[in-house]
Design an enzyme around this catalytic site. Structure first.
Site, short mmCIF file in Angstrom:
data_model
loop_
_atom_site.label_atom_id
_atom_site.label_comp_id
_atom_site.label_asym_id
_atom_site.label_seq_id
_atom_site.Cartn_x
_atom_site.Cartn_y
_atom_site.Cartn_z
N ASP A 67 -48.71 -22.31 34.91
CA ASP A 67 -49.58 -21.41 35.67
C ASP A 67 -50.81 -20.98 34.86
O ASP A 67 -50.88 -21.20 33.65
CB ASP A 67 -48.80 -20.18 36.15
CG ASP A 67 -47.89 -19.58 35.06
OD1 ASP A 67 -48.09 -19.90 33.88
OD2 ASP A 67 -47.00 -18.81 35.41
N ASN A 136 -38.50 -9.45 37.73
CA ASN A 136 -38.15 -9.46 39.15
C ASN A 136 -37.62 -10.83 39.58
O ASN A 136 -37.50 -11.11 40.77
CB ASN A 136 -39.38 -9.06 40.00
CG ASN A 136 -40.55 -10.01 39.80
OD1 ASN A 136 -40.44 -11.02 39.11
ND2 ASN A 136 -41.68 -9.68 40.42
N HIS A 138 -39.10 -13.74 38.86
CA HIS A 138 -40.12 -14.78 39.08
C HIS A 138 -39.98 -15.88 38.02
O HIS A 138 -39.55 -15.65 36.90
CB HIS A 138 -41.54 -14.21 39.15
CG HIS A 138 -42.11 -13.69 37.88
ND1 HIS A 138 -42.69 -12.45 37.76
CD2 HIS A 138 -42.24 -14.26 36.65
CE1 HIS A 138 -43.13 -12.28 36.53
NE2 HIS A 138 -42.87 -13.37 35.83
N GLU A 143 -43.42 -15.26 42.84
CA GLU A 143 -42.89 -13.91 42.95
C GLU A 143 -41.84 -13.84 44.07
O GLU A 143 -41.80 -14.73 44.93
CB GLU A 143 -44.04 -12.94 43.28
CG GLU A 143 -45.17 -12.95 42.26
CD GLU A 143 -44.85 -12.13 41.01
OE1 GLU A 143 -43.66 -11.81 40.77
OE2 GLU A 143 -45.79 -11.84 40.25
#
Ligand code: F6R
Length: 245
Positions: A67, A136, A138, A143
């Site tokens: 990313d 979380n 990810h 996400e």
């Protein structure tokens, strides 16, 4: 899933490096999927040390990072390209043209993402993909969502990710609000996956991701369906997963 529970961060880093080096030594040419973030820094240091000691070399390597922030170029100190240059590419003998990070400076999101996905296909796919684990759940910048995104795409970062990443910027307002990321489908197409997580702050999400239901609300949970995943944890991140320790 193969779980490796290591006593500490150094041992976790060494284990991850060994798994990647196993792939590097098995063939002349290979494609590595790479991650940024705090967790892989020790692993990259092991790779750099081993390259400097001539135990491995990167002559046959092609790399694709997961990313990149949208809206900043590779010379920006907080760009993921810059991170990779600092922690790995700048310290090893690698053909820079064989290292790929999504082009955060390309304002045309569809163009940037399609080009990246195509480049991965044209390279023959990823032999081994390194991942970190977000608080979380990810992976990459995928996400929690209602469905698993397939291909490289542009995402809006969640507030929790913006806050987590703000430690690396002077001010939270400087954290980009969007990123280009490999999709879950891109990641799952890798022939082998290594995911690393350390510290007590990751213990809850380790339990949810690897021992809870598979759901796009916890993107990393999809890894339970991949045929070849190594999960490398330290004692602290494994602490809430009762079946591990
Ligand atoms: C980085 C990335 C992220 C991180 C994750 C964990 O390229 O894709 O998914 O792996 O945010 O980050 P750390 O290791 O800093 O806890």
């Amino acid at each position: 899933m193969n779980f490796h529970i290591e006593p500490d961060y150094d041992a976790l880093s060494r284990r991850g490096a060994d798994l990647i080096e196993g792939v590097m030594k098995a063939t002349d040419t290979y494609t590595l999927g790479l991650a940024t973030g705090s967790t892989p820094i020790g692993l990259y240091k092991c790779l750099v040390d081993d390259a400097q000691r001539k135990i491995i070399d990167f002559a046959g390597a092609t790399t694709f990072n997961l990313d990149e922030y949208r809206g900043i170029g590779g010379t920006h100190p907080q760009s993921y390209r810059y991170f990779m240059d600092e922690h790995l590419f700048g310290n090893i003998d690698i053909d820079k043209s064989a290292t790929h990070v999504p082009d955060g400076a390309d304002p045309d999101a569809a163009h940037a993402c399609d080009c990246y996905e195509r480049a991965i296909q044209e390279a023959g796919g990823i032999d081994i993909q390194l991942l970190g684990l977000g608080h979380n759940g990810h992976i990459g910048f995928n996400e929690p969502a209602d469905e698993f995104p397939k291909h490289t795409h542009c995402v809006d970062l969640t507030q929790s990710t913006i806050e987590a990443n703000s430690r690396l910027f002077d001010h939270i307002d400087q954290v980009p609000r969007q990123a280009y990321t490999m999709g879950i489908g891109t990641i799952m197409a890798a022939r082998r996956i290594v995911i690393v997580a350390n510290g007590s702050d990751k213990a809850e999400i380790v339990k949810r991701a690897f021992f809870g239901p598979v759901t796009p609300a916890v993107p990393a949970s999809i890894l339970q369906f991949h045929p070849c995943v190594d999960v490398i944890l330290d004692l602290e991140s494994a602490a809430l997963s009762k079946n591990l320790i």
